[in-house]
Design a protein around this motif. Structure first.
Motif, short mmCIF file in Angstrom:
data_model
loop_
_atom_site.label_atom_id
_atom_site.label_comp_id
_atom_site.label_asym_id
_atom_site.label_seq_id
_atom_site.Cartn_x
_atom_site.Cartn_y
_atom_site.Cartn_z
N THR A 1 5.76 11.70 -1.24
CA THR A 1 6.07 11.74 0.19
C THR A 1 6.83 10.49 0.60
O THR A 1 7.80 10.57 1.36
N LEU B 1 1.72 6.63 6.44
CA LEU B 1 1.36 7.07 5.09
C LEU B 1 0.44 6.09 4.38
O LEU B 1 -0.30 6.48 3.49
N ARG B 2 0.49 4.85 4.77
CA ARG B 2 -0.37 3.84 4.12
C ARG B 2 -1.84 4.20 4.21
O ARG B 2 -2.61 3.96 3.29
N ALA C 1 -0.74 13.30 3.79
CA ALA C 1 0.44 12.95 3.00
C ALA C 1 1.16 14.21 2.54
O ALA C 1 2.39 14.30 2.58
N HIS D 1 1.10 10.70 -2.08
CA HIS D 1 1.66 9.59 -1.32
C HIS D 1 3.02 9.14 -1.87
O HIS D 1 3.95 8.93 -1.10
N GLU D 2 3.11 8.98 -3.19
CA GLU D 2 4.36 8.48 -3.77
C GLU D 2 5.51 9.45 -3.57
O GLU D 2 6.62 9.04 -3.20
#
Length: 88
Positions: free
Chosen positions: A15, A61-62, A69, A12-13
């Motif tokens: 991306t 994305l959350r 992701a 996630h981070e």
């Protein structure tokens, strides 16, 4: 080899960082077109549409799974490379 300008998509981070860079590219292009002495309305509309799609993807994305992701990270890493290669 690791490229700090284009982190390998992995989570996630990573991306979020890549999507953020793409969004920043579109913001800069939108500003440039708006400041142009003869802005192209079609180009501006296209940039705004693409920028808006990126913002929606960032919001997705959350709640994205790790797989989603990663998929978005790969897509946006390629998109960023293409945008930067094309230049302004």
């Amino acid at each position: 080899m690791h490229d700090p300008q284009h982190p390998a998509p992995g989570g996630h981070e990573d991306t979020l960082e890549i999507v953020g860079k793409v969004i920043a590219w579109y913001q800069q292009e939108i500003l440039s077109v708006r400041r142009s002495p003869a802005p192209s309305p079609g180009r501006l509309d296209q940039l705004i549409d693409e920028y808006s799609a990126c913002v929606r993807d960032r919001e997705r994305l959350r709640d994205a799974t790790g797989e989603e992701a990663e998929r978005l990270g790969v897509l946006y890493a390629a998109r960023l490379k293409g945008l930067e290669a094309a230049g302004p």
